[in-house]
Structure formats: C-alpha cells, structure tokens
Design an enzyme around this catalytic site. Sequence first.
Site, PDB file in Angstrom:
ATOM      1  N   SER A 104       8.295  13.260  -8.809  1.00 14.56           N
ATOM      2  CA  SER A 104       7.715  12.481  -7.723  1.00 14.56           C
ATOM      3  C   SER A 104       6.572  11.596  -8.234  1.00 14.56           C
ATOM      4  CB  SER A 104       7.288  13.444  -6.609  1.00 14.56           C
ATOM      5  OG  SER A 104       6.981  12.762  -5.437  1.00 14.56           O
ATOM      6  N   ASP A 154      17.148  10.920  -0.054  1.00 18.04           N
ATOM      7  CA  ASP A 154      15.714  11.100  -0.345  1.00 18.04           C
ATOM      8  C   ASP A 154      14.915  10.188   0.583  1.00 18.04           C
ATOM      9  OD1 ASP A 154      13.132  10.976  -1.406  1.00 18.04           O
ATOM     10  OD2 ASP A 154      13.841  11.305  -3.454  1.00 18.04           O
ATOM     11  N   HIS A 185      14.004  14.869  -1.085  1.00 19.69           N
ATOM     12  CA  HIS A 185      13.087  14.600  -2.198  1.00 19.69           C
ATOM     13  C   HIS A 185      12.879  15.848  -3.061  1.00 19.69           C
ATOM     14  CE1 HIS A 185      10.202  11.892  -4.041  1.00 19.69           C
ATOM     15  NE2 HIS A 185       9.225  12.753  -3.919  1.00 19.69           N
TER      16      HIS A 185
HETATM   17  C1  MLT Z   1       4.132   8.451  -4.810  1.00 19.53           C
HETATM   18  O1  MLT Z   1       3.206   8.223  -4.067  1.00 19.53           O
HETATM   19  O2  MLT Z   1       4.063   8.458  -6.047  1.00 19.53           O
HETATM   20  C2  MLT Z   1       5.433   8.738  -4.153  1.00 19.53           C
HETATM   21  O3  MLT Z   1       5.377   8.386  -2.824  1.00 19.53           O
HETATM   22  C3  MLT Z   1       5.829  10.148  -4.299  1.00 19.53           C
HETATM   23  C4  MLT Z   1       4.780  11.073  -3.779  1.00 19.53           C
HETATM   24  O4  MLT Z   1       4.792  11.411  -2.589  1.00 19.53           O
HETATM   25  O5  MLT Z   1       3.947  11.470  -4.552  1.00 19.53           O
END
Ligand code: MLT
Length: 204
Positions: A104, A154, A185
Amino acid sequence: MNHKHLFKEGTDLAGPTLLLLHGTGGNEHDLLPLAERVNPDANVLSVRGNVSENGMPRYFRRLEEGVFDIEDLKRRTKELYDFLDDAAKEYGFDRSKLVAIGYSNGANIAGSLLFHYKDALKAAILHHPMVPLRDIELPDLTNTPVFIGAGTNDPICPPEESEELSTLLHDAGAQVKLHWEHHGHQLSATELQEAVNWYKELSI
Ligand code: MLT
C-alpha cells in the site's frame, strides 16, 4: 540516520537485502513475517515512514485518500534513497542487492523510488501499489524485475491504474509480473504465495 528502522543480518551480508515498507499506520515490524517467507536467509532492512498522519506513520503526505502531495512525495523519495545509501555504509550490506517489499503506502514509495532512480532497487514486490506520480520520465529499468499484486476490486487502486503502472514500468524496461486478486486492498495468502514463488525464480 533519519529513519526509524531495524536491520537484521542474514546468512550472507553480501547477499540480497529485503527492504520492508509498511502500509499507512504500520511500522517496521509489520512485514517481518513476509520477509521470512520470501527469503529467510536474506538481510532485512525495515523502515518506518517519517510522516505522521494523525499518529499513523506514512512515507509521504497525502491531501486526501488517493491524492498525493507530490512535492512531499518527491522530497521523501530522495530522503529514503539517501537513507538507503547511508544504511548500506553503516551495516555493510550490498547496496546493489536491495529488493523492496512494500504494501500500500509502502508499495507507493517503492514505486516512486523506481520512477526516480535507475539504481535504487534490484527488484521490487509491490502489494497493491498505485501510480505514485505522473508527468515524469522513468529511468532505464532494464533488468529490474517487479511483481505487482493488484485487486480487481481494490477500492483504493482501480484495476485500470494497476494496468497503467504495469505498462509504465514495462515501457521503462522492467520485467513486470502483474498478479490479480479479488480481495479488495487486502494482502491475501494467495498473493503472498505468488510473490514468494516469483522471488524464487530470480537470481539475486
Ligand atoms: C496511499 O496513500 O499511499 C494510498 O492511498 C494507500 C494507503 O492508504 O496508504
């Protein structure tokens, strides 16, 4: 060194080093079980994100979910890159054999390292990454294997964006494996196993 982190020496300091990059709200301990699965013999460098979003560690700021603060992303990407150089000197691992495992937000900063630097990573396992930024010419990524674990459903990264990331990396010369899951996700057991199998085929 300007990142909270942990380093665990493996069986061979000159062998691969797994660079672990957690998701939003995580820390440097989260992905240790993944490293153990991917390569239990490797050195491990696990880094905590320097940005706090209401107390949740991240690697760069975002304006809202899915909308990144691009200037901060660029600055933090360089900060991490410099940290990796310093860590290699401090601990004596081979800087040219860093394999990122990111989930992520951690996958997004790993993607940004690939987008900015030719030699940042030897290979990368990206679990549920987004396109970190656009309007940038990617470096030559020939001989850089990249595994992307993506989700058909996702909610944070739509499938078109996973395809776009795969194409951008492929067009820069990377050998991309795009693996699809159907668990939103989340990082599922089957996705992890696919990444383990993929890693085993690499010669690093
Ligand atoms: C991010 O902010 O890098 C993406 O949205 C994934 C997350 O939730 O961290």
